[in-house]
Structure formats: structure tokens, C-alpha cells
Design a protein around this motif. Structure first.
Motif, PDB file in Angstrom:
ATOM      1  N   ASN A   1       0.830  -1.209   0.000  1.00 42.01           N
ATOM      2  CA  ASN A   1       0.000   0.000   0.000  1.00 42.01           C
ATOM      3  C   ASN A   1       0.862   1.255   0.000  1.00 42.01           C
ATOM      4  O   ASN A   1       0.586   2.215  -0.735  1.00 42.01           O
ATOM      5  CB  ASN A   1      -0.925   0.009   1.226  1.00 42.01           C
ATOM      6  CG  ASN A   1      -2.043  -0.994   1.120  1.00 42.01           C
ATOM      7  OD1 ASN A   1      -2.395  -1.451   0.041  1.00 42.01           O
ATOM      8  ND2 ASN A   1      -2.627  -1.346   2.264  1.00 42.01           N
ATOM      9  N   ALA A   2       1.908   1.268   0.814  1.00 42.71           N
ATOM     10  CA  ALA A   2       2.791   2.422   0.877  1.00 42.71           C
ATOM     11  C   ALA A   2       3.540   2.617  -0.437  1.00 42.71           C
ATOM     12  O   ALA A   2       3.624   3.738  -0.963  1.00 42.71           O
ATOM     13  CB  ALA A   2       3.781   2.260   2.031  1.00 42.71           C
ATOM     14  N   VAL A   3       4.068   1.536  -0.988  1.00 45.14           N
ATOM     15  CA  VAL A   3       4.809   1.643  -2.243  1.00 45.14           C
ATOM     16  C   VAL A   3       3.897   2.118  -3.372  1.00 45.14           C
ATOM     17  O   VAL A   3       4.283   2.950  -4.203  1.00 45.14           O
ATOM     18  CB  VAL A   3       5.461   0.292  -2.603  1.00 45.14           C
ATOM     19  CG1 VAL A   3       6.099   0.343  -3.986  1.00 45.14           C
ATOM     20  CG2 VAL A   3       6.499  -0.090  -1.555  1.00 45.14           C
ATOM     21  N   ARG A   4       2.687   1.605  -3.398  1.00 44.83           N
ATOM     22  CA  ARG A   4       1.735   2.013  -4.431  1.00 44.83           C
ATOM     23  C   ARG A   4       1.501   3.526  -4.401  1.00 44.83           C
ATOM     24  O   ARG A   4       1.432   4.173  -5.442  1.00 44.83           O
ATOM     25  CB  ARG A   4       0.425   1.249  -4.248  1.00 44.83           C
ATOM     26  CG  ARG A   4      -0.575   1.417  -5.396  1.00 44.83           C
ATOM     27  CD  ARG A   4      -1.808   0.567  -5.172  1.00 44.83           C
ATOM     28  NE  ARG A   4      -1.487  -0.859  -5.145  1.00 44.83           N
ATOM     29  CZ  ARG A   4      -1.500  -1.607  -4.039  1.00 44.83           C
ATOM     30  NH1 ARG A   4      -1.850  -1.080  -2.866  1.00 44.83           N
ATOM     31  NH2 ARG A   4      -1.185  -2.884  -4.092  1.00 44.83           N
ATOM     32  N   GLU A   5       1.394   4.094  -3.189  1.00 42.54           N
ATOM     33  CA  GLU A   5       1.165   5.539  -3.091  1.00 42.54           C
ATOM     34  C   GLU A   5       2.411   6.327  -3.500  1.00 42.54           C
ATOM     35  O   GLU A   5       2.308   7.387  -4.127  1.00 42.54           O
ATOM     36  CB  GLU A   5       0.741   5.912  -1.671  1.00 42.54           C
ATOM     37  CG  GLU A   5      -0.512   5.233  -1.168  1.00 42.54           C
ATOM     38  CD  GLU A   5      -1.743   5.482  -2.031  1.00 42.54           C
ATOM     39  OE1 GLU A   5      -1.694   6.332  -2.931  1.00 42.54           O
ATOM     40  OE2 GLU A   5      -2.763   4.806  -1.815  1.00 42.54           O
ATOM     41  N   ILE A   6       3.574   5.816  -3.170  1.00 40.93           N
ATOM     42  CA  ILE A   6       4.808   6.512  -3.564  1.00 40.93           C
ATOM     43  C   ILE A   6       4.975   6.483  -5.077  1.00 40.93           C
ATOM     44  O   ILE A   6       5.266   7.521  -5.706  1.00 40.93           O
ATOM     45  CB  ILE A   6       6.021   5.864  -2.862  1.00 40.93           C
ATOM     46  CG1 ILE A   6       5.942   6.105  -1.355  1.00 40.93           C
ATOM     47  CG2 ILE A   6       7.336   6.407  -3.436  1.00 40.93           C
ATOM     48  CD1 ILE A   6       6.879   5.259  -0.544  1.00 40.93           C
ATOM     49  N   LEU A   7       4.780   5.329  -5.678  1.00 43.31           N
ATOM     50  CA  LEU A   7       4.878   5.246  -7.133  1.00 43.31           C
ATOM     51  C   LEU A   7       3.785   6.080  -7.794  1.00 43.31           C
ATOM     52  O   LEU A   7       4.007   6.717  -8.836  1.00 43.31           O
ATOM     53  CB  LEU A   7       4.785   3.797  -7.583  1.00 43.31           C
ATOM     54  CG  LEU A   7       5.879   2.847  -7.074  1.00 43.31           C
ATOM     55  CD1 LEU A   7       5.681   1.449  -7.671  1.00 43.31           C
ATOM     56  CD2 LEU A   7       7.267   3.376  -7.390  1.00 43.31           C
ATOM     57  N   GLY A   8       2.609   6.094  -7.180  1.00 45.23           N
ATOM     58  CA  GLY A   8       1.526   6.908  -7.720  1.00 45.23           C
ATOM     59  C   GLY A   8       1.860   8.384  -7.680  1.00 45.23           C
ATOM     60  O   GLY A   8       1.551   9.127  -8.618  1.00 45.23           O
ATOM     61  N   ALA A   9       2.513   8.826  -6.606  1.00 50.83           N
ATOM     62  CA  ALA A   9       2.923  10.230  -6.525  1.00 50.83           C
ATOM     63  C   ALA A   9       3.958  10.552  -7.600  1.00 50.83           C
ATOM     64  O   ALA A   9       3.889  11.599  -8.258  1.00 50.83           O
ATOM     65  CB  ALA A   9       3.486  10.526  -5.139  1.00 50.83           C
ATOM     66  N   LYS A  10       4.899   9.654  -7.806  1.00 50.01           N
ATOM     67  CA  LYS A  10       5.903   9.884  -8.852  1.00 50.01           C
ATOM     68  C   LYS A  10       5.250   9.906 -10.231  1.00 50.01           C
ATOM     69  O   LYS A  10       5.642  10.694 -11.110  1.00 50.01           O
ATOM     70  CB  LYS A  10       6.992   8.814  -8.778  1.00 50.01           C
ATOM     71  CG  LYS A  10       7.841   8.908  -7.513  1.00 50.01           C
ATOM     72  CD  LYS A  10       8.926   7.843  -7.465  1.00 50.01           C
ATOM     73  CE  LYS A  10       9.780   8.001  -6.202  1.00 50.01           C
ATOM     74  NZ  LYS A  10      10.893   7.049  -6.148  1.00 50.01           N
ATOM     75  N   TYR A  11       4.263   9.049 -10.418  1.00 47.24           N
ATOM     76  CA  TYR A  11       3.512   9.068 -11.676  1.00 47.24           C
ATOM     77  C   TYR A  11       2.828  10.417 -11.839  1.00 47.24           C
ATOM     78  O   TYR A  11       2.888  11.036 -12.913  1.00 47.24           O
ATOM     79  CB  TYR A  11       2.488   7.936 -11.680  1.00 47.24           C
ATOM     80  CG  TYR A  11       1.709   7.798 -12.972  1.00 47.24           C
ATOM     81  CD1 TYR A  11       2.098   6.880 -13.935  1.00 47.24           C
ATOM     82  CD2 TYR A  11       0.601   8.592 -13.224  1.00 47.24           C
ATOM     83  CE1 TYR A  11       1.390   6.754 -15.131  1.00 47.24           C
ATOM     84  CE2 TYR A  11      -0.116   8.484 -14.414  1.00 47.24           C
ATOM     85  CZ  TYR A  11       0.282   7.561 -15.357  1.00 47.24           C
ATOM     86  OH  TYR A  11      -0.413   7.441 -16.541  1.00 47.24           O
ATOM     87  N   ASP A  12       2.175  10.899 -10.776  1.00 46.00           N
ATOM     88  CA  ASP A  12       1.460  12.170 -10.850  1.00 46.00           C
ATOM     89  C   ASP A  12       2.395  13.355 -11.001  1.00 46.00           C
ATOM     90  O   ASP A  12       1.991  14.407 -11.504  1.00 46.00           O
ATOM     91  CB  ASP A  12       0.596  12.362  -9.601  1.00 46.00           C
ATOM     92  CG  ASP A  12      -0.594  11.415  -9.566  1.00 46.00           C
ATOM     93  OD1 ASP A  12      -0.940  10.851 -10.627  1.00 46.00           O
ATOM     94  OD2 ASP A  12      -1.175  11.233  -8.476  1.00 46.00           O
ATOM     95  N   MET A  13       3.629  13.218 -10.584  1.00 44.73           N
ATOM     96  CA  MET A  13       4.627  14.260 -10.819  1.00 44.73           C
ATOM     97  C   MET A  13       5.136  14.250 -12.257  1.00 44.73           C
ATOM     98  O   MET A  13       5.910  15.128 -12.652  1.00 44.73           O
ATOM     99  CB  MET A  13       5.816  14.077  -9.881  1.00 44.73           C
ATOM    100  CG  MET A  13       5.521  14.296  -8.416  1.00 44.73           C
ATOM    101  SD  MET A  13       6.977  13.836  -7.430  1.00 44.73           S
ATOM    102  CE  MET A  13       6.266  13.721  -5.790  1.00 44.73           C
ATOM    103  N   GLY A  14       4.756  13.240 -13.032  1.00 46.44           N
ATOM    104  CA  GLY A  14       5.207  13.122 -14.408  1.00 46.44           C
ATOM    105  C   GLY A  14       6.563  12.484 -14.561  1.00 46.44           C
ATOM    106  O   GLY A  14       7.136  12.470 -15.654  1.00 46.44           O
ATOM    107  N   LEU A  15       7.104  11.905 -13.474  1.00 41.49           N
ATOM    108  CA  LEU A  15       8.480  11.415 -13.511  1.00 41.49           C
ATOM    109  C   LEU A  15       8.629  10.088 -14.235  1.00 41.49           C
ATOM    110  O   LEU A  15       9.714   9.785 -14.754  1.00 41.49           O
ATOM    111  CB  LEU A  15       9.023  11.303 -12.089  1.00 41.49           C
ATOM    112  CG  LEU A  15       9.154  12.635 -11.338  1.00 41.49           C
ATOM    113  CD1 LEU A  15       9.606  12.406  -9.908  1.00 41.49           C
ATOM    114  CD2 LEU A  15      10.129  13.567 -12.064  1.00 41.49           C
TER     115      LEU A  15
END
Length: 763
Positions: free
Chosen positions: A339-353
Motif C-alpha cells: 500500500n505504501a509503495v503504491r502511493e509513492i509510485l503513484g505520486a511519482k507518476y502524478d509528478m510526471g516522472l
């Protein structure tokens, strides 16, 4: 931990970029290929230098052991870190780079409390948007902002970082700030943040501004109704505006630290509010669970934090050290890690990275030759916002505006203070690039009037305080003492004052006095500064106080004796010019206080929307057996919403479109505001509502709407407000969000105290 042990990894990953435009599928594909060790690595947010030297950091990143970095602000410095992540690590997962961009990045805007004084959402958006553009140009992907903690205790040092005491006003600012920082994210608000935007991490979740005694990091104990109605709304507004991340607070809440608070992070934030983003601990907060006394060791601290919902650990090693064994033993389920990793990767996705790891940091071909080049600043925007953020507290006999002829004596320890002008958390701002009040007055008077200057006083003569403030700044001491005796500095100031037509005294706090870990037991000016003012008063010359501070001050002598008082807070890179613009009348001040000024520390907490009591004090009547203090006048020195102008305004009576409000209907409340003076000017028309009788004790009044209007001299305008059921809702004893039938008072005024009133009934 043995090298090559815990983080040994299989063959290179094969990320399916064909899934890149399908966020859930793409992230699932990445996670499918990650080892447990790599997942735990993503949970770490590490600072260069403070947490580990850069060479070691690069090795850790290449080994997949770090998810993000913070506190480095040049693309050239950060680019090798991103190279290590996307070119050397097995999974090629990009880093994100974070920084505290609170009120400006390279261009420093007025502190948050000052911006709230503008009551101008366009000005606040300009500050946030400019900050985002500058931060993104330096490769920053996330800012730990906006800080939306409500505070009723100005002793708290971080009062300067927030937007004041009112949940409605701060909620409006929270929404505007998030939208401006993150930029346009498409019609559904879900597109990745663009190259000129940064992800907002709203902070500090939650209730940090309510710490007992105003002492930083202290406990918070609060009943649920007050929590939901007074303190939680700004965080909710930021989440609803699309904030991609949340920084979790350092305080405990009703006995449970925020960093291990499952109710706060799971039940409220994710289940009730529907938050889908990233949660980040504050600095070292997981280790501090041991000091809170809810964990006996680091393993227990890690278990509590990850289960509660702390996705990313800032600046400590506990997740790295403890989570592998906690998972293998079954104490922490793999689902909590995922769950934590999913949110971190999701944030990076939303940052466009994931689309472009170098979206903001670039490839180096456009790095500026001089990172602090003047052409990288946005001075016009900073000056505009600063002028709108100042509050005129007193102006006897129209002392202000000043004339640009004659002789002005400028005195005070803050008259030529570059670094103090910027205020706390000034990001990448460079002190020498800020315009001091001395420079601002000199520029305004060039070829016209004469400026005489003298220091007059140090910030304080208390060596213990000076040492403390300089210890806070580990690079270069910020508070530099004039070695002369206080009497000699005062004598010099009096001498030039006698040769002048008017005195401008720049007094207040060094910026370190209104900062994290800088709570105060007194709100008075330091004694040596007050001694200076008393000596200047004896000259008989008009005395204008220019205040620089990050919290309300107790200004009893100052109010009675100064001819004019201008609250400028810490006004940023262009502060000196902006203050001069207001002092000389090139700009008519229009700011209003976003926080109450008490008469003394003994009145704290002092805030306008306090709950009603059975024996209220009534001004002008005997105070016996009423809720009051008997040693001094009751009520605030300056109320919430207060602020003068160089012109005057008059209000008509309140008119309501009808006297009964149906549940599915609305009422229009209108009032005519007229500029009755001789100068054009702006003011803020404020709508308050009082619930006359409810099932629980309710506030004396609550701000529900406002309009900032600009009127030419003699002009009048009808200001209209719409009232519907939503403006009447509150949380009852069962925490149901309701509007109860009955009578309501509508109060409209130019501050929270002096209002015109009408009444209606909700059916």
C-alpha cells in the motif's frame, strides 16, 4: 547490515512502457517486478549532507534503497542522483526531489501569515504559482506546503508559517495554494503535474497549531466537535483541491502520536476523505515514537508507523533496518508495504516522472550559469503581493502617508536587515538580494527628501536569546550585535530624530524568533527596543512604527503612543520597496488581520470565533461574575479582520432578500459599502453568521464569506452574499454534519467586531 545481503536483486527489470498511460496498470506492472528490499527502499526520503554524504547517497540510490531526496536545490547537484536512479538501479524508478517552498523559492514572498492578511486569493495564487515555477526550474518536484495549521496561540513559533486562526479563510487559501502550486491537471484533475508545477504536500496533519502552551512539538488534546469544525477543514480543503501528498504532524492527538495514529491516517484521511495520495512523516518522526512513549524500540516504532499509514519515512533509518524482519516475522503484512509503495509510485507518476524522469531537472543543457542570477527573480510579483499584505493598525492625525520631501529619521534594528526581511523558511532566497527598508526609503526619496539613519537598538540585549537564535542557524550567525552600550545607540537615534520631520522606527522580532522551535513566553517587544521607542517619543516628533514580526505582538504602549503603526510582517525580497510604497501613499494599505492581537499573554488563547458562555462579559457593563480578566480591559487589542486605510468606508444596514430560508433554498444578504474619503482604496467586506440557539454550544460568530472590493473616492458598491444551508452546518455531539432549524444572525462588517446585523430563520 551486510553489503550484498538484504538488497541482493534479481536480473534487470523489464518495465512495460506501453502501459504508461494507464496509471493503475503501469504501477501494478512495476510493483510485480520489485523485491521486498526494493519496495522498502522506496519508503525512504533522505537529505544530502544532513542524513548522508552525497557519494554514499548515490550508492544507496543505485542499489534501490532510496525513494526521494530533499533539501538540495540546484539541478546540477541533483542530476547525478537521478542518473543513479534511472540509469544504474535495477528497477529504474525515478527519484523525486522535495523542498520547503513555503512562501517563495528564489524570490521570497511575504510569509504566509502576511499573505493571509491580504485576503486576496489572486495575490496568494500569484505567490504560489511563481514559487512553483521557480522551484520546478531548480528541479524540485514536491514542496512541503501549504502549511494550513490553525493556531489560537501566537506564542507558537510556527504561527508565522500558517495563515491564521480562521477555518474558513485558511480553507480558501489552502485550496488556492494547492491549485496554484500543482498547476492545471486537466478537466478531471488527474493529469500528471506539468513541468512548471510541483506537488503540494499539505502540512502538518493534523492539529499541530493547537499544541499546549504554544510549545512546539507538544501534545494536543481536543474534543471531536472542535476538531472537525475548527481545525480539520483547511486540511480537507487542500485534499479536495487535489493535494498529492500530506506531511504528518509531530504532535500527539488525544494521547496518540499523529505518526502512529490509525484513526487519523486511515479512518479519517483515507476512508472518510477519500485521499489517494502519499503520506510523508515529518523529520525523524518515526524514531520519535520511542520518545513519545508508545514504542519501546525501533522495531515497534516502524511497525506502528507503517500500519498506521506512514508511507514514506523522512530522514531516519528505521524502515530500512526494521521492516524486512517485521515482514518476515508476520508482524507487518506485505499488504501494508505494498500500500505504501503504491502511493509513492503513484505520486511519482502524478509528478510526471515516469513519463520523463528529467521533466524538471533537465539534461543540463539549460542550467543557469549563475544559479542566483538576478534575472531568475520575479521582483514585480513579490512587490505586488507584499504591498497587499500590510495592515495599517494606527494612523492618528493622518500621519501617514509620508511626504517625499523634508527629512526622515529611520531607526531600529530591523531597518537594514536583509535576512530578517525574508522571514522563516525562505527556501533558496539569498539575503543580499532582499531590499531592506533603508534601501526602499532611499530609492523612494532619491532626489527629493533626506534620510538620516541610526541603529538605535539591537534586537535584544539578552545574550542567552542571541546565542539561541544563532544556534538555530548552523551556517552563519544571523543576529549580529552592535557592541556599543544601549544608551549610546539610543542617544545617536535621538540626535538624528531631533533633526528630522518624522521618525520611522523598524522594530519587532528577528526572523529566528518566529520560527520552528522558537516559541515565546512573551509577546512584548524586547525591552531595549521599547526603551528606544520611549526615548524617541520624548522628542515630540511624529513616531511611525514599522513592525516586522511573524506573530501577533502585545502592543499596548505602542498603540497609545505611536502616531502610526504599519504591520508589515516579514515582507520578502521586495519588502523594502513595498513598505516604502505604502508609507509614502503610492499604495493605499488594504490588509486585514487574519489573527487576533491580544493585549497580553494572559489573554491567550484569544480568537474571535470562541464558543459562547453562560456569563459573557459585555463591554461597557460591570464585569463582576462574568467571564473576564479584571486587571486590564477585556477583548483584543486588535480584532480578527481589522485593518485601516488612508481613506474611510461606510456601510449601510444589512438587507436580506427574505427572512426565512428553506432547506433547498438560499437568501441573499446585501450591504452597500461607500468610500467616504478622498483617496481610492480597497477594503474587505466580511460576512459572519451566528447560530442563535443550537443543540450544542456554538461560536459567538463564524466567518462564512468575504469580498475584497476596490472603490474610488466617493464610489459606492452593493456587495452581495449568498447564504444557503451549507453555510449553517456544524458537527453536533454525534459528529453528524447538520444545519439545525432556528434563528441565525447575519453580521456584516469591515472587521469581526464592528458589524451590522440582520436575522433570518432556517426552516
Amino acid at each position: 547490515m551486510a553489503a550484498g545481503g538484504l538488497f541482493s536483486a534479481p536480473a534487470q527489470a523489464d518495465i512495460n512502457r506501453a502501459l504508461l498511460n494507464d496509471k493503475p496498470a503501469f504501477i501494478a506492472d512495476v510493483m510485480r517486478q520489485m523485491t521486498l528490499d526494493e519496495k522498502i527502499g522506496q519508503l525512504r526520503l533522505i537529505s544530502i549532507g544532513a542524513d548522508m554524504p552525497k557519494p554514499q547517497l548515490i550508492k544507496e540510490i543505485a542499489a534501490g534503497r532510496i525513494g526521494g531526496s530533499f533539501n538540495t536545490v540546484t539541478p546540477a547537484e541533483n542530476r547525478p542522483l537521478q542518473d543513479a536512479a534511472v540509469r544504474q538501479s535495477r528497477m529504474k524508478i525515478p527519484l523525486f526531489f522535495a523542498y520547503d517552498v513555503v512562501h517563495g523559492h528564489r524570490t521570497v514572498f511575504p510569509i504566509s501569515l502576511a499573505q493571509a492578511s491580504s485576503w486576496d486569493m489572486d495575490a496568494i495564487a500569484l505567490s504560489a504559482r511563481t514559487s512553483a515555477v521557480e522551484a520546478a526550474a531548480d528541479g524540485i518536484d514536491m514542496t512541503f506546503a501549504p502549511m494550513v495549521d490553525i493556531t489560537h496561540d501566537p506564542r507558537w513559533g510556527r504561527t508565522s508559517e500558517g495563515f491564521g486562526e480562521d477555518p474558513y479563510l485558511v480553507s480558501q487559501i489552502a485550496r488556492v495554494s494547492v491549485e496554484a502550486l500543482q498547476g492545471d491537471r486537466g478537466p478531471d484533475g488527474k493529469a500528471p503535474i506539468g513541468a512548471n508545477g510541483v506537488m503540494a504536500a499539505v502540512k502538518h496533519f493534523a492539529l499541530y497549531g493547537a499544541v499546549e502552551g504554544g510549545r512546539d512539538y507538544n501534545v494536543v488534546n481536543m474534543n471531536p466537535m472542535r476538531m472537525y469544525d475548527d481545525y480539520l477543514p483547511p486540511y480537507r480543503a487542500a485534499i479536495d483541491a487535489g493535494a498529492g501528498a500530506v506531511m504528518v504532524a509531530l504532535n500527539s492527538i488525544n494521547g496518540v502520536p499523529a505518526s502512529s495514529n490509525t484513526w487519523l491516517l486511515q479512518d479519517l484521511l483515507r476512508k472518510d476523505w477519500g485521499f489517494k495520495g502519499l503520506t510523508v512523516s515529518d523529520h525523524g518522526a518515526i524514531f520519535e515514537l520511542i520518545k513519545h512513549g508508545v514504542a519501546s524500540n525501533e522495531s515497534e516504532a516502524a511497525e506502528l508507523a507503517i500500519k498506521a499509514g506512514i508511507d514514506m519515512s523522512m530522514a531516519d533509518q528505521i524502515y530500512l533496518k526494521e521492516l524486512p524482519e517485521l515482514v518476515s516475522s508476520g508482524k507487518v503484512p506485505m499488504a501494508a508495504i505494498d500500500n505504501a509503495v503504491r502511493e509513492i509510485l503513484g505520486a511519482k507518476y502524478d509528478m510526471g516522472l515516469f513519463h520523463d524522469p528529467y521533466l524538471r531537472i533537465g539534461d543540463g543543457s539549460h542550467d543557469p550559469a549563475d544559479i542566483n542570477a538576478e534575472n531568475r527573480l520575479h521582483r514585480d510579483a513579490a512587490r505586488d503581493v507584499a504591498r497587499k499584505s500590510m495592515v495599517l493598525l494606527e494612523n492618528r492625525a493622518q500621519t501617514l502617508p509620508l511626504k517625499k520631501t523634508g527629512t526622515i529619521a529611520l531607526v531600529g534594528p530591523l531597518a537594514d536587515a536583509h535576512i530578517d526581511m525574508m522571514g522563516s523558511w525562505s527556501a533558496a532566497g539569498v539575503a543580499r538580494q532582499s531590499i531592506t527598508l533603508k534601501q526602499g526609503l532611499q530609492d523612494a526619496l532619491a532626489g527629493k527628501g533626506k534620510l538620516l539613519t541610526a541603529r538605535g537598538a539591537n534586537i535584544t540585549e539578552d545574550k542567552r536569546i542571541v546565542d539561541y537564535l544563532n544556534f538555530l542557524n548552523w551556517d552563519t550567525p544571523e543576529v549580529v550585535q552592535d557592541k556599543r552600550k544601549p544608551e549610546a545607540m539610543i542617544a545617536e537615534a535621538v540626535k538624528i530624530a531631533k533633526r528630522s520631520d518624522v521618525i520611522v522606527a523598524a522594530v519587532g522580532e528577528a526572523r529566528g524568533m518566529s520560527h520552528e522551535s522558537s516559541s515565546r513566553t512573551s509577546l512584548d517587544l524586547p525591552a531595549n527596543q521599547l526603551a528606544l521607542l520611549k526615548a524617541l517619543k520624548k522628542t515630540g516628533k511624529p513616531l511611525v512604527l514599522v513592525l516586522m514580526n511573524g506573530r501577533p505582538l502585545a502592543l499596548n504602549w505602542e498603540r497609545e503612543n505611536a502616531d502610526a503603526i504599519l504591520e508589515t510582517w516579514y515582507s520578502g525580497t521586495e519588502g523594502g520597496h513595498a513598505i516604502a510604497d505604502v508609507l509614502f501613499g503610492d499604495v493605499n494599505p488594504s490588509g486585514k488581520l487574519p489573527i487576533t492581537f491580544p493585549r497580553s499573554v494572559g489573554q491567550i488563547p484569544a480568537y474571535y470565533n470562541h464558543q459562547r458562555v453562560g456569563r459573557p462579559f459585555t463591554e461597557g457593563k460591570p464585569g463582576n461574575y462574568t467571564s473576564q480578566y479584571f486587571e486590564e480591559p477585556n477583548g483584543p487589542l486588535y480584532p480578527f479582520g481589522y485593518g485601516l486605510s488612508y481613506t474611510t468606508f461606510a456601510l449601510s444596514d444589512v438587507a436580506l432578500s427574505k427572512n426565512t430560508l428553506p432547506r433547498d433554498g438560499e437568501i441573499e444578504a446585501s450591504i452597500t459599502v461607500k468610500n467616504t474619503g478622498k483617496r481610492d482604496g480597497a477594503t474587505v467586506v466580511q460576512l459572519y453568521i451566528q447560530d442563535v440557539a443550537a443543540s450544542v454550544v456554538r461560536p459567538v460568530k463564524e466567518l462564512k464569506d468575504f469580498r475584497k472590493v476596490m472603490l474610488k473616492a466617493g464610489e459606492e458598491q452593493v456587495v452581495r452574499f449568498t447564504i444557503d444551508e451549507s453555510k449553517l452546518k456544524f458537527h453536533n455531539a454525534q459528529l453528524q454534519y447538520v444545519a439545525e432549524s432556528g434563528d441565525f444572525n447575519v453580521e456584516i462588517g469591515l472587521d469581526s467586531k464592528t458589524v451590522k446585523t440582520q436575522k433570518f430563520t432556517l426552516q
